[in-house]
Design a protein around this motif. Sequence first.
Motif, mmCIF file in Angstrom:
data_model
loop_
_atom_site.group_PDB
_atom_site.id
_atom_site.type_symbol
_atom_site.label_atom_id
_atom_site.label_comp_id
_atom_site.label_asym_id
_atom_site.label_seq_id
_atom_site.Cartn_x
_atom_site.Cartn_y
_atom_site.Cartn_z
ATOM 1 N N ARG A 105 93.477 47.147 28.380
ATOM 2 C CA ARG A 105 93.928 48.359 27.670
ATOM 3 C C ARG A 105 95.416 48.597 27.895
ATOM 4 N NH1 ARG A 105 88.856 50.165 29.676
ATOM 5 N NH2 ARG A 105 89.879 51.189 31.441
ATOM 6 N N LEU A 106 95.879 48.363 29.122
ATOM 7 C CA LEU A 106 97.300 48.545 29.403
ATOM 8 C C LEU A 106 98.140 47.511 28.673
ATOM 9 C CD1 LEU A 106 99.559 49.908 31.038
ATOM 10 C CD2 LEU A 106 99.071 48.293 32.891
ATOM 11 N N ALA A 147 103.740 44.327 16.267
ATOM 12 C CA ALA A 147 104.077 45.666 16.731
ATOM 13 C C ALA A 147 105.277 46.246 15.981
ATOM 14 C CB ALA A 147 104.367 45.639 18.232
ATOM 15 N N ASP A 201 97.391 45.922 25.891
ATOM 16 C CA ASP A 201 97.374 46.182 24.444
ATOM 17 C C ASP A 201 98.411 47.224 24.049
ATOM 18 O OD1 ASP A 201 95.413 44.340 23.998
ATOM 19 O OD2 ASP A 201 93.764 45.775 24.071
ATOM 20 N N SER A 202 98.655 48.179 24.920
ATOM 21 C CA SER A 202 99.654 49.199 24.607
ATOM 22 C C SER A 202 101.062 48.614 24.543
ATOM 23 C CB SER A 202 99.598 50.329 25.641
ATOM 24 O OG SER A 202 99.959 49.840 26.925
ATOM 25 N N TYR A 203 101.271 47.451 25.187
ATOM 26 C CA TYR A 203 102.573 46.772 25.138
ATOM 27 C C TYR A 203 102.556 45.585 24.175
ATOM 28 C CZ TYR A 203 104.142 49.451 29.174
ATOM 29 O OH TYR A 203 104.525 50.472 30.019
ATOM 30 N N GLY A 204 101.456 45.402 23.442
ATOM 31 C CA GLY A 204 101.373 44.316 22.479
ATOM 32 C C GLY A 204 101.298 42.939 23.105
ATOM 33 N N THR A 205 100.691 42.819 24.263
ATOM 34 C CA THR A 205 100.599 41.531 24.938
ATOM 35 C C THR A 205 99.212 41.370 25.538
ATOM 36 O OG1 THR A 205 101.609 40.092 26.599
ATOM 37 C CG2 THR A 205 101.433 42.437 27.140
ATOM 38 N N GLN A 206 98.966 40.245 26.192
ATOM 39 C CA GLN A 206 97.682 39.969 26.809
ATOM 40 C C GLN A 206 97.916 39.451 28.222
ATOM 41 O OE1 GLN A 206 95.487 37.258 24.332
ATOM 42 N NE2 GLN A 206 94.922 38.826 22.851
#
Length: 302
Positions: free
Chosen positions: A258-259, A111, A261-266
């Motif tokens: 989807r949420l 990111a 992914d927006s923070y670069g995590t899983q």
Amino acid sequence: MSRWLRQHRYACMVALRRLWSHPFSSLSNILVISLTLAIPIIAASVLVSAQPVVKQLPVSPEVTLFLRPGATPDTATQLARQLREEHPQDIQAVRVVAREDALKTLKANPAWADALSVLPSNPLPHAIVVSLIESTDLAKQANALAREWRQLEAVDSVQLDSEWVRRLEAILGFVRIGLGLLALGVALVVLATVFNTVRMQALTQREEIGVARLVGATESFVRRPFLYLGALTGVISSIMAILFSALALVPLNAALARLADSYGTQLILSLPDSMSLVLAVVLIAILAALSARWSVTRNTRF
């Protein structure tokens, strides 16, 4: 032993026939119980999935000191030693994060890699991470130390870390209590539904029970099919609740992905472990059988 098995097999078959003889009523009761049970299962899934994430976060209170741009590594090392010597009763550990190491860490994150690659030089300062000792008045102590260290000449800014983690742990504790109360409410729904179901069955077969007693049927023989009726209702409802919860987690995980992914995590929600689910099914079956016993005892006194 064979006689005992025959009696229980007979009671189980009678309970199954009674469920099948009133399909709409039986299905309605099972759906009510299963949908009610699905709520705490989904809540437990969220709690179970969130706990590993919280455990990976630093829960020990930390204060990060960012040095001024012109500070050297020697300055950071000397300041770290000074803080340790001046506050030995408050500080658990001190570590110096060199600006080069901080830049490498950020570049390792996809990111940040693209944004940092276009910079002509390293914009990050040296930092000192101070881990504080747990105490009864930790928040006040951390704020006081942060105010004091902001006055140091080599320090550009001070950030209190891990406070949000402590808040998250408090939220999880609140959720655990709420989940316990929700489970209690679900247990009451199961008891009330099974009680009413068995009551209606007992009143419907009032004459049959009276005839059975006249020909010498014991009370245990009369009550046993109703106990199996309650237990089977609980087991079937629990299994359906687990299936409903698994289906509900599919769209929830899609939205959560989807949420995240927006923070670069899983982050993935999953059902509790198999042993916990089996224990829950057994517990619901026991509660339903106890409710059936209470109901048939109250409604077959004639």
